[in-house]
Motif scaffolding. Structure first.
Motif, mmCIF file in Angstrom:
data_model
loop_
_atom_site.group_PDB
_atom_site.id
_atom_site.type_symbol
_atom_site.label_atom_id
_atom_site.label_comp_id
_atom_site.label_asym_id
_atom_site.label_seq_id
_atom_site.Cartn_x
_atom_site.Cartn_y
_atom_site.Cartn_z
ATOM 1 N N UNK A 1 5.564 7.930 8.276
ATOM 2 C CA UNK A 1 6.720 8.630 8.848
ATOM 3 C C UNK A 1 7.757 7.662 9.387
ATOM 4 N N UNK A 2 7.295 6.533 9.882
ATOM 5 C CA UNK A 2 8.211 5.533 10.437
ATOM 6 C C UNK A 2 8.658 4.528 9.385
ATOM 7 N N UNK A 3 8.387 4.824 8.102
ATOM 8 C CA UNK A 3 8.681 3.875 7.032
ATOM 9 C C UNK A 3 10.165 3.547 6.964
ATOM 10 N N UNK A 4 10.439 2.255 6.797
ATOM 11 C CA UNK A 4 11.815 1.813 6.578
ATOM 12 C C UNK A 4 12.105 1.670 5.086
ATOM 13 N N UNK A 5 11.061 1.913 4.270
ATOM 14 C CA UNK A 5 11.190 1.748 2.821
ATOM 15 C C UNK A 5 11.449 3.071 2.103
ATOM 16 N N UNK B 1 0.837 -1.201 0.000
ATOM 17 C CA UNK B 1 0.000 0.000 0.000
ATOM 18 C C UNK B 1 0.874 1.255 0.000
ATOM 19 N N UNK B 2 0.469 2.241 -0.777
ATOM 20 C CA UNK B 2 1.240 3.482 -0.852
ATOM 21 C C UNK B 2 1.298 4.176 0.506
ATOM 22 N N UNK B 3 0.224 4.086 1.287
ATOM 23 C CA UNK B 3 0.218 4.703 2.619
ATOM 24 C C UNK B 3 1.274 4.073 3.519
ATOM 25 N N UNK B 4 1.472 2.751 3.396
ATOM 26 C CA UNK B 4 2.507 2.073 4.184
ATOM 27 C C UNK B 4 3.888 2.569 3.784
ATOM 28 N N UNK B 5 4.078 2.763 2.492
ATOM 29 C CA UNK B 5 5.372 3.230 1.995
ATOM 30 C C UNK B 5 5.677 4.643 2.490
ATOM 31 N N UNK B 6 4.639 5.469 2.631
ATOM 32 C CA UNK B 6 4.832 6.884 2.958
ATOM 33 C C UNK B 6 4.772 7.195 4.450
#
Length: 366
Positions: free
Chosen positions: A163-167, A156-161
């Motif tokens: 603040x705590x994203x490791x991606x 999901x794009x929201x997961x990618x974006x």
């Protein structure tokens, strides 16, 4: 491309789905088909298995809207490949946007009747530790009529974006593909491929590699819209007599965005099947360009209607380099639609082809 390479501003006018209308925004055809089984078994290249694609300026890519962006062409296990990324894919009945990643076999194609059975993993790298984190394993039989495979909803794009994203770190995201096995045989020997790949210890045959240090990587720099190197520029090629064109025929050379270009048309298709018209945009590569450098170009090619505003326009974000200097559509439009008088594309043997070019980034291969 049975699959699409589409930019936000370059949507077609035919009301068809993206997956159905495009027949490959691809490198221009080579007259010689690759002898795949020989290439896989005799290649002397290092046993590379992984292509790593670093996209710097990922938010700028998102700002450009839904559409496919293509990696540089890379060579692994005797074949040419590229990745393509669409960061804004939606499912039916789901408003969530997902990142889609696909692998495509590039030119030269495998010989007709040959199947390449490949097993591979799509990767998103955890940048906190440098290791791949998300993995999606895929198997696909690549052939001339089925050159693309991938994951429509990788993350999901929201997961990618988040603040705590490791991606997504410092506006940079790293994707990749790791090949597990690659094997080829004639299409009527597909069962033999599967057995051989599962049981053989011959790494040259199944394409298994281990030397990570020899893997291929690319860094793509996407410009901010406000800092784009050059605004899109347009060239029109007026053809007086379509029926006198040879296959292929090239337009006069023209200059847009500080690069020299030409349009190539195959009046009866690059496969000479007589069903489609093929169009490609070629860059005249300067001798000073390093083979590891490339330019990310937003390309739109149109056949203009001479009677209405309903032009046939297809687009994509592609990388032009010393080794990948021509891209385009092998099934740009069916000849039936092109010659239909009600569309206005061909009037008294005359037609007009338009190319629009904008430089939106650069890349370096390692």
């Amino acid at each position: 491309m049975g699959n699409s390479c589409v930019a936000g501003s370059g949507r077609p006018n035919q009301g068809q789905s993206q997956e159905g209308i495009y027949q490959k925004l691809i490198e221009s055809p080579s007259p010689v088909a690759q002898t795949t089984s020989e290439a896989l078994q005799t290649t002397s290249e290092p046993r590379q298995t992984t292509f790593k694609w670093r996209i710097d300026g990922f938010s700028s890519l998102l700002d450009k809207g839904e559409g496919w962006t293509y990696s540089r062409v890379f060579h692994i296990r005797g074949l040419n490949w590229y990745l393509k990324l669409n960061p804004r894919v939606t499912k039916d009945g789901d408003k969530e946007e997902y990142v889609s990643l696909k692998l495509e076999m590039a030119q030269p194609y495998v010989a007709s009747g040959t199947v390449v059975e490949a097993s591979f993993k799509f990767l998103i790298y955890d940048q906190s530790c440098g290791n791949d984190h998300e993995q999606h394993q895929v198997s696909h039989n690549f052939q001339r009529t089925s050159k693309t495979s991938g994951t429509s909803c990788m993350i999901p794009l929201t997961t990618l974006k988040e603040k705590s994203s490791i991606f997504l770190v410092n506006n940079c995201c790293v994707f990749g593909v790791e090949f597990i096995s690659v094997a080829a045989a004639k299409s009527n020997d597909v069962e033999f491929i599967r057995v051989a790949a599962a049981k053989s210890n011959d790494e040259e045959f199944i394409g298994v590699a281990a030397a990570k240090s020899n893997d291929v990587s690319e860094t793509l720099f996407v410009e901010k819209i406000s800092n784009t190197f050059s605004d899109p520029q347009v060239y029109n090629w007026n053809i007086d007599d379509f029926f006198e064109l040879k296959s292929p025929s090239n337009s006069p050379e023209f200059e847009l965005c500080e690069h020299k270009w030409f349009i190539t048309i195959y009046p009866y298709g690059c496969k000479n099947d007589g069903n489609y018209l093929s169009l490609f945009l070629g860059m005249k590569v300067p001798g000073t360009l390093h083979e590891n450098s490339g330019s990310l170009i937003e390309v739109s090619i149109s056949i203009k209607s001479q009677e209405t505003a309903k032009h046939r326009k297809l687009s994509g974000r592609c990388q032009f380099s010393k080794n990948s200097s021509r891209w385009g559509f092998d099934r740009f439009i069916s000849l039936e639609d092109f010659k239909d008088p009600s569309n206005g594309y061909l009037v008294k043997a005359k037609c007009c082809i338009e190319a629009q070019v904008g430089v939106i980034g650069s890349s370096e291969m390692e």
